[in-house]
Design a protein around this motif. Structure first.
Motif, PDB file in Angstrom:
ATOM      1  N   GLN A 146     -13.198   8.267 -12.018  1.00  7.26           N
ATOM      2  CA  GLN A 146     -14.271   7.394 -11.547  1.00  7.26           C
ATOM      3  C   GLN A 146     -14.136   7.104 -10.050  1.00  7.26           C
ATOM      4  O   GLN A 146     -14.379   5.982  -9.598  1.00  7.26           O
ATOM      5  CB  GLN A 146     -14.288   6.095 -12.344  1.00  7.26           C
ATOM      6  CG  GLN A 146     -14.691   6.305 -13.780  1.00  7.26           C
ATOM      7  CD  GLN A 146     -14.758   4.995 -14.543  1.00  7.26           C
ATOM      8  OE1 GLN A 146     -14.046   4.040 -14.250  1.00  7.26           O
ATOM      9  NE2 GLN A 146     -15.606   4.966 -15.543  1.00  7.26           N
ATOM     10  N   ALA A 147     -13.783   8.107  -9.294  1.00  7.55           N
ATOM     11  CA  ALA A 147     -13.654   7.942  -7.844  1.00  7.55           C
ATOM     12  C   ALA A 147     -14.983   7.468  -7.256  1.00  7.55           C
ATOM     13  O   ALA A 147     -16.055   7.879  -7.688  1.00  7.55           O
ATOM     14  CB  ALA A 147     -13.224   9.249  -7.191  1.00  7.55           C
ATOM     15  N   ASN A 148     -14.896   6.602  -6.252  1.00  2.30           N
ATOM     16  CA  ASN A 148     -16.067   6.069  -5.573  1.00  2.30           C
ATOM     17  C   ASN A 148     -16.383   6.954  -4.376  1.00  2.30           C
ATOM     18  O   ASN A 148     -15.648   6.957  -3.397  1.00  2.30           O
ATOM     19  CB  ASN A 148     -15.800   4.633  -5.126  1.00  2.30           C
ATOM     20  CG  ASN A 148     -16.973   4.009  -4.405  1.00  2.30           C
ATOM     21  OD1 ASN A 148     -18.002   4.641  -4.188  1.00  2.30           O
ATOM     22  ND2 ASN A 148     -16.822   2.760  -4.021  1.00  2.30           N
ATOM     23  N   VAL A 162     -14.229  21.043 -10.039  1.00  2.00           N
ATOM     24  CA  VAL A 162     -14.113  19.593 -10.035  1.00  2.00           C
ATOM     25  C   VAL A 162     -15.102  18.991 -11.031  1.00  2.00           C
ATOM     26  O   VAL A 162     -16.296  19.259 -10.965  1.00  2.00           O
ATOM     27  CB  VAL A 162     -14.378  19.004  -8.629  1.00  2.00           C
ATOM     28  CG1 VAL A 162     -14.332  17.481  -8.649  1.00  2.00           C
ATOM     29  CG2 VAL A 162     -13.382  19.560  -7.625  1.00  2.00           C
ATOM     30  N   ASN A 163     -14.608  18.166 -11.941  1.00  2.00           N
ATOM     31  CA  ASN A 163     -15.468  17.442 -12.875  1.00  2.00           C
ATOM     32  C   ASN A 163     -15.963  16.188 -12.165  1.00  2.00           C
ATOM     33  O   ASN A 163     -15.186  15.275 -11.889  1.00  2.00           O
ATOM     34  CB  ASN A 163     -14.692  17.078 -14.139  1.00  2.00           C
ATOM     35  CG  ASN A 163     -15.546  16.346 -15.149  1.00  2.00           C
ATOM     36  OD1 ASN A 163     -16.658  15.909 -14.861  1.00  2.00           O
ATOM     37  ND2 ASN A 163     -15.026  16.194 -16.351  1.00  2.00           N
ATOM     38  N   ARG A 164     -17.272  16.166 -11.872  1.00  2.00           N
ATOM     39  CA  ARG A 164     -17.866  15.049 -11.128  1.00  2.00           C
ATOM     40  C   ARG A 164     -18.618  14.086 -12.031  1.00  2.00           C
ATOM     41  O   ARG A 164     -19.272  13.175 -11.549  1.00  2.00           O
ATOM     42  CB  ARG A 164     -18.823  15.587 -10.074  1.00  2.00           C
ATOM     43  CG  ARG A 164     -18.160  16.488  -9.066  1.00  2.00           C
ATOM     44  CD  ARG A 164     -19.176  17.040  -8.104  1.00  2.00           C
ATOM     45  NE  ARG A 164     -19.298  18.473  -8.348  1.00  2.00           N
ATOM     46  CZ  ARG A 164     -20.156  19.255  -7.757  1.00  2.00           C
ATOM     47  NH1 ARG A 164     -21.017  18.757  -6.908  1.00  2.00           N
ATOM     48  NH2 ARG A 164     -20.187  20.530  -8.030  1.00  2.00           N
ATOM     49  N   SER A 165     -18.518  14.256 -13.338  1.00  2.00           N
ATOM     50  CA  SER A 165     -19.367  13.512 -14.265  1.00  2.00           C
ATOM     51  C   SER A 165     -19.155  12.002 -14.230  1.00  2.00           C
ATOM     52  O   SER A 165     -20.082  11.243 -14.492  1.00  2.00           O
ATOM     53  CB  SER A 165     -19.180  14.027 -15.691  1.00  2.00           C
ATOM     54  OG  SER A 165     -17.855  13.805 -16.128  1.00  2.00           O
ATOM     55  N   LEU A 179     -28.907  14.793  -0.990  1.00  2.00           N
ATOM     56  CA  LEU A 179     -28.418  13.434  -1.151  1.00  2.00           C
ATOM     57  C   LEU A 179     -28.339  13.089  -2.639  1.00  2.00           C
ATOM     58  O   LEU A 179     -29.304  13.278  -3.374  1.00  2.00           O
ATOM     59  CB  LEU A 179     -29.358  12.478  -0.441  1.00  2.00           C
ATOM     60  CG  LEU A 179     -28.816  11.144   0.049  1.00  2.00           C
ATOM     61  CD1 LEU A 179     -27.630  11.341   0.981  1.00  2.00           C
ATOM     62  CD2 LEU A 179     -29.915  10.369   0.760  1.00  2.00           C
ATOM     63  N   ALA A 180     -27.204  12.587  -3.097  1.00  2.65           N
ATOM     64  CA  ALA A 180     -27.040  12.185  -4.498  1.00  2.65           C
ATOM     65  C   ALA A 180     -27.079  10.657  -4.568  1.00  2.65           C
ATOM     66  O   ALA A 180     -26.364   9.983  -3.842  1.00  2.65           O
ATOM     67  CB  ALA A 180     -25.711  12.694  -5.052  1.00  2.65           C
ATOM     68  N   ASN A 181     -27.939  10.149  -5.453  1.00  3.27           N
ATOM     69  CA  ASN A 181     -28.132   8.713  -5.592  1.00  3.27           C
ATOM     70  C   ASN A 181     -28.078   8.238  -7.034  1.00  3.27           C
ATOM     71  O   ASN A 181     -28.643   7.195  -7.350  1.00  3.27           O
ATOM     72  CB  ASN A 181     -29.492   8.311  -4.978  1.00  3.27           C
ATOM     73  CG  ASN A 181     -29.463   8.350  -3.474  1.00  3.27           C
ATOM     74  OD1 ASN A 181     -28.575   7.796  -2.843  1.00  3.27           O
ATOM     75  ND2 ASN A 181     -30.436   9.030  -2.898  1.00  3.27           N
ATOM     76  N   ARG A 182     -27.379   8.924  -7.895  1.00  7.29           N
ATOM     77  CA  ARG A 182     -27.446   8.591  -9.325  1.00  7.29           C
ATOM     78  C   ARG A 182     -26.807   7.249  -9.673  1.00  7.29           C
ATOM     79  O   ARG A 182     -27.097   6.678 -10.706  1.00  7.29           O
ATOM     80  CB  ARG A 182     -26.824   9.709 -10.158  1.00  7.29           C
ATOM     81  CG  ARG A 182     -25.326   9.701 -10.173  1.00  7.29           C
ATOM     82  CD  ARG A 182     -24.738  10.583 -11.245  1.00  7.29           C
ATOM     83  NE  ARG A 182     -23.307  10.419 -11.219  1.00  7.29           N
ATOM     84  CZ  ARG A 182     -22.444  11.376 -11.404  1.00  7.29           C
ATOM     85  NH1 ARG A 182     -22.862  12.585 -11.684  1.00  7.29           N
ATOM     86  NH2 ARG A 182     -21.156  11.136 -11.356  1.00  7.29           N
ATOM     87  N   ASP A 183     -25.943   6.706  -8.831  1.00  6.01           N
ATOM     88  CA  ASP A 183     -25.251   5.456  -9.164  1.00  6.01           C
ATOM     89  C   ASP A 183     -25.621   4.300  -8.243  1.00  6.01           C
ATOM     90  O   ASP A 183     -24.882   3.316  -8.155  1.00  6.01           O
ATOM     91  CB  ASP A 183     -23.730   5.685  -9.136  1.00  6.01           C
ATOM     92  CG  ASP A 183     -23.297   6.725 -10.145  1.00  6.01           C
ATOM     93  OD1 ASP A 183     -23.585   6.538 -11.335  1.00  6.01           O
ATOM     94  OD2 ASP A 183     -22.703   7.741  -9.736  1.00  6.01           O
TER      95      ASP A 183
END
Length: 185
Positions: A146-148, A162-165, A179-183
């Motif tokens: 759960q790296a930030n 790399v498992n980024r899930s 750009l990733a904004n899922r969280d």
């Protein structure tokens, strides 16, 4: 270090997860690092090395658990197989650092510059990489958990294997420039 064979055996046991470090930094190791920048297998747990210029240092297989390296110049430092769980590397310059196989669980890299660094097979479970610059970094088979990665720049980074899930992404520049904004909240 006075007993390199003992230190090597302890390091191997630590690396295999069969022992946990329970010692604080050795003053002789801190002095050696500051004087020569050559301190492989040194014990630097809980050491305050913040703001120091350690560029190009050799810290292979050293233990820096809970060490404070915030704001330090760590460019091109060799941290291969080092133990750095819970280390504070916020705002540090780690450009071109070698961190292959390094233990970095819960490490704080917020705002750090990791451009061109090699973190292949590092354990970065639950590390804080918020606002870190990882442009062009090699992260082959890194464990993120759960790296930030909120606000991080991963442009041109190699994330193969790399498992980024479970990692956190918000305003994160991905390797392809998107750009990733899922969280984002």
């Amino acid at each position: 270090m006075k007993h390199p064979l003992i230190a090597l055996c302890l390091t191997v046991l630590l690396w295999l997860g069969l022992a946990q470090p329970s010692w604080a930094a050795l003053q002789e190791d801190i002095d050696l690092l500051k004087e020569t920048k050559d301190c492989p297998v040194c014990i630097l747990d809980e050491a305050d090395l913040s703001g120091l210029d350690l560029s190009g240092a050799n810290l292979k297989i050293a233990t820096l658990t809970d060490a404070n390296l915030s704001g330090a110049n760590l460019s091109k430092v060799d941290f291969m197989l080092a133990f750095m769980d819970n280390a504070n590397l916020s705002g540090a310059n780690l450009q071109g650092a070698q961190m292959n196989g390094t233990q970095l669980a819960n490490a704080n890299f917020s705002g750090a510059d990791l451009r061109g660094s090699d973190l292949s097979q590092a354990n970065m479970l639950d590390a804080d990489l918020s606002d870190a610059n990882l442009e062009g970094a090699v992260l082959l088979a890194v464990k993120l958990g759960q790296a930030n990665l909120k606000g991080a720049n991963l442009k041109d980074a190699n994330l193969r294997g790399v498992n980024r899930s479970m990692a956190l992404f918000c305003n994160t520049v991905m390797p392809d420039g998107s750009l990733a904004n899922r969280d984002c909240e």
